[in-house]
Design an enzyme around this catalytic site. Structure first.
Site, PDB file in Angstrom:
ATOM      1  N   SER A   1       0.808  -1.221   0.000  1.00 60.45           N
ATOM      2  CA  SER A   1       0.000   0.000   0.000  1.00 60.45           C
ATOM      3  C   SER A   1       0.842   1.273   0.000  1.00 60.45           C
ATOM      4  CB  SER A   1      -0.939   0.000   1.211  1.00 60.45           C
ATOM      5  OG  SER A   1      -1.836  -1.081   1.140  1.00 60.45           O
ATOM      6  N   GLU A   2       1.739   1.392   0.983  1.00 59.29           N
ATOM      7  CA  GLU A   2       2.533   2.623   1.091  1.00 59.29           C
ATOM      8  C   GLU A   2       3.497   2.772  -0.086  1.00 59.29           C
ATOM      9  OE1 GLU A   2       1.628   4.792   2.953  1.00 59.29           O
ATOM     10  OE2 GLU A   2       1.108   4.115   4.971  1.00 59.29           O
ATOM     11  N   ALA A   3       4.075   1.667  -0.534  1.00 61.23           N
ATOM     12  CA  ALA A   3       4.992   1.731  -1.678  1.00 61.23           C
ATOM     13  C   ALA A   3       4.249   2.094  -2.954  1.00 61.23           C
ATOM     14  CB  ALA A   3       5.718   0.403  -1.843  1.00 61.23           C
TER      15      ALA A   3
END
EC number: 3.2.2.22
Length: 316
Positions: A211-213
């Site tokens: 998600s964050e990447a």
């Protein structure tokens, strides 16, 4: 008479073989939790897009390609200052989530359900079981992973909630090996007496590396450049994650000159604070924006919603 007796004993033998086979195979099926055809067809019957990634033979190139494919499957609508903008909302349950199929060198598989409007993880399936965060929407719980044994976890998907299960970003390793282990732990906890701390720590790795990447090119590059090693998120990474909503709001509502109406506070790796006041200062670090209404009449309300949400999940 002899012929009838022969047929009789053949019937007895067949019946005995059938019963023994049923007991043995039935028991074996339960031990190994072999998936049924219905379980294997879950994503197909829902019509969900699926993106796959395996740690087996993985390189930073296959990882980057996976993230790019995920961004495409999220189907952003338009852009702001050249940065793709996620959808405002989703009304069709069959199109509100993307499945990320993660597998490891041992062939263990975890299917992660991701919200297309936010890239948030809402739940996952391993074997014939599925697990959902406490705060996952009902549409996700009811519509995803049908024909599985469903469980609502007692903790949510926010970072403070994960920290309640001893899963901290500052002490969590990221990289190909931690991801492989995370998939393994999710698979091993597909049982009634699962270990919440192992699930939380494994999902934290998934959230960071998927998600964050996907949201941040900066985080993608941090993992890419240390792919075969173990790294931990530094202050600069964590501050970007915490301010994704505010950055999205300021970028989306800024004018043609890209100037923010309010500076956004971030941190460097050493914890030193600094402020960004224009799109160009953070554009190279961001790959996806959360939708924020650009209309001046609703922008204030949108900002208040973001501030309220971030206070709930522990963001500034």
């Amino acid at each position: 008479m002899k012929g009838n007796m022969k047929v009789y004993w053949i019937k007895i033998a067949v019946a005995t073989w059938f019963c023994c086979t049923t007991i043995v195979l039935g028991s074996t099926a339960r031990i190994f939790s072999l998936p049924t055809n219905d379980e294997e067809e879950t994503s197909k019957t829902l019509g969900l897009d699926t993106v796959s990634f395996s740690t087996k033979g993985a390189t930073y190139i296959t990882y980057v390609n996976f993230l790019n494919e995920l961004r495409v499957k999220l189907k952003p609508e338009g852009n702001s200052h050249g940065i793709p903008l996620l959808r405002k909302k989703c009304d069709d349950p069959g199109k509100c989530f993307v499945l990320v199929a993660l597998s490891n060198d041992n062939g263990q598989l975890a299917e992660i359900a991701i919200d297309v409007t936010s890239v948030y993880v809402v739940g996952y399936q391993v074997r014939n079981r599925s697990y959902f965060f406490k705060d996952a929407p009902d549409a996700a719980y009811e519509g995803l992973f049908k024909n599985t044994i469903k469980t609502r976890l007692h903790f949510g998907g926010s970072y403070p909630s994960l920290e309640g299960e001893k899963a901290y970003r500052e002490t969590t390793d990221l990289g190909i090996e931690p991801l492989r282990i995370g998939i393994k732990k999710l698979d091993e906890n597909a049982i009634d007496n699962y270990k919440p701390t192992e699930i939380a720590s494994s999902l934290l790795v998934v959230i960071q590396m998927v998600s964050e990447a996907a949201r941040f090119t900066f985080i993608e590059n941090q993992i890419r450049n240390n792919f075969q090693q173990r790294i931990r998120p530094a202050n600069n990474t964590i501050s970007l994650e915490n301010k994704w909503g505010k950055l999205s709001f300021q970028i989306r509502t800024s004018g043609a000159n890209g100037m923010f109406s309010e500076a956004v506070e971030l941190e460097r790796a050493n914890g030193k604070k600094y402020y960004v006041t224009a799109v160009d200062q953070v554009k190279p670090k961001i790959a996806l924006l959360k939708f924020v209404d650009k209309d001046p009449k609703t922008s204030l309300a949108a900002e208040l919603i973001i501030q309220n949400y971030e206070s709930l999940v522990g963001f500034d």
